[in-house]
Scaffold this active site. Structure first.
Site, PDB file in Angstrom:
ATOM      1  N   HIS A  54       0.825  -1.217   0.000  1.00  0.00           N
ATOM      2  CA  HIS A  54       0.000   0.000   0.000  1.00  0.00           C
ATOM      3  C   HIS A  54       0.859   1.268   0.000  1.00  0.00           C
ATOM      4  CE1 HIS A  54      -3.459  -2.537   1.885  1.00  0.00           C
ATOM      5  NE2 HIS A  54      -3.156  -2.906   0.671  1.00  0.00           N
ATOM      6  N   HIS A 210      -9.236  -1.821  -5.236  1.00  0.00           N
ATOM      7  CA  HIS A 210      -8.154  -2.144  -4.311  1.00  0.00           C
ATOM      8  C   HIS A 210      -7.155  -3.108  -4.955  1.00  0.00           C
ATOM      9  CE1 HIS A 210      -5.982  -2.294  -0.593  1.00  0.00           C
ATOM     10  NE2 HIS A 210      -5.821  -3.589  -0.831  1.00  0.00           N
ATOM     11  N   HIS A 237      -0.966 -11.312  -5.025  1.00  0.00           N
ATOM     12  CA  HIS A 237       0.418 -10.881  -4.796  1.00  0.00           C
ATOM     13  C   HIS A 237       1.441 -11.840  -5.397  1.00  0.00           C
ATOM     14  CE1 HIS A 237      -0.855  -7.586  -2.341  1.00  0.00           C
ATOM     15  NE2 HIS A 237      -1.508  -8.377  -1.507  1.00  0.00           N
TER      16      HIS A 237
END
Ligand SMILES: [Zn+2]
Length: 278
Positions: A54, A210, A237
């Site tokens: 983030h 997101h 990821h």
């Protein structure tokens, strides 16, 4: 828990510094990717930096090339589960232009990775864009696609505020892995069987936004800005960072291009004390 952004000189890139371990530095590069599941972690000589995506996303979204990120802990603060508090922190510190052309990684050939029904690819393009599709079996989500162009200022408005999401079951799994200590309704969208525990959503399609935020953060580990069109479908990821590793390994896939554009660093030091947000 204390996080501080410190200005850095041109060519430095994004570097994490553990102030609790004599200032040991871990560069934000694909070579240091450690383990990847619910979040992306870096490791160098046994020193871990966890949940990097983030903050890295916020740095890319605000155009920061050079910065030292000091933290006194192995995990970056989750804050509200989005990149918005990090963007605010960067804007508060101010951004300083550095007189040096910025180097880009220009994609020359397409790269596609597939794993079951998961997919990620990058194609040659003159700008940097990210397109993401998800198909999540939940009443509020289902099939969503979102595309973002990184060359305009859309990031701060349409991507940075999108929060991470999870169910109570995910939360238990993450706690068991030592991640998101103190997960709560304040730091993610909590899914119930047919809705969410903590409405309202910030966007009707906040979930897929997101995923775009995460992907931008993971691709920051390439260490240079990308000129290419990234497309992902139900990736995560692990696939994001697999693409990073592949690109770093195979130099025939891209070339370096310097564009006459100032390189920027965060202006002055900016602090986040995580307990301010708790
Ligand atoms: Zn995330």
């Amino acid at each position: 828990m204390h996080l501080r952004l410190v200005p850095a000189s041109p060519g430095c890139g994004i570097v994490f510094r553990r102030t609790d371990l004599d200032g040991f530095q871990v560069e934000a590069t694909g070579r240091n990717v450690a383990r990847v599941s619910y979040a992306t972690s870096l490791m160098k000589k046994g020193v871990l930096i966890s949940t990097t995506e983030h903050l890295l996303s916020a740095l890319i979204g605000t155009g920061i090339d050079n910065v030292i990120v000091e933290l006194d802990n192995l995990e970056l603060p989750i804050l509200d589960g989005s990149a918005r508090p990090f963007v605010e922190m960067i804007l508060q510190a101010g951004i300083r232009k550095q007189r040096r052309p910025r180097t880009y990684l220009r994609i020359k050939r397409e790269v596609e990775l597939r794993e079951g029904d998961k997919f990620i690819a990058v194609y040659p393009a003159d700008g940097y864009s990210v397109s993401y599709s998800i198909n999540f079996p939940h009443a509020l989500i289902g099939q969503e696609t979102f595309r973002a162009e990184l060359s305009d200022d859309d990031y701060q408005r349409s991507i940075a505020p999108a929060r991470t999401f999870g169910s109570r079951a995910d939360e238990r799994a993450m706690r068991n892995m030592g991640l998101i200590r103190g997960a709560s309704r304040e730091n993610c969208i909590v899914l119930t069987r047919d809705g969410i525990e903590n409405p309202p959503l910030r966007f009707p399609n906040e979930f897929v936004r997101h995923k775009v935020l995460d992907l931008i953060g993971d691709l920051a580990l390439i260490g240079r800005r990308i000129l290419g069109r990234v497309v992902a479908d139900r990736a995560g990821h692990a696939m994001h960072t697999a693409l990073v590793s592949l690109l770093l390994k195979d130099r025939t896939l891209w070339e370096e291009t310097a564009l006459e554009e100032a390189v920027v660093s965060s202006g002055k030091a900016a602090h986040v004390f995580a307990d301010q947000f708790a």
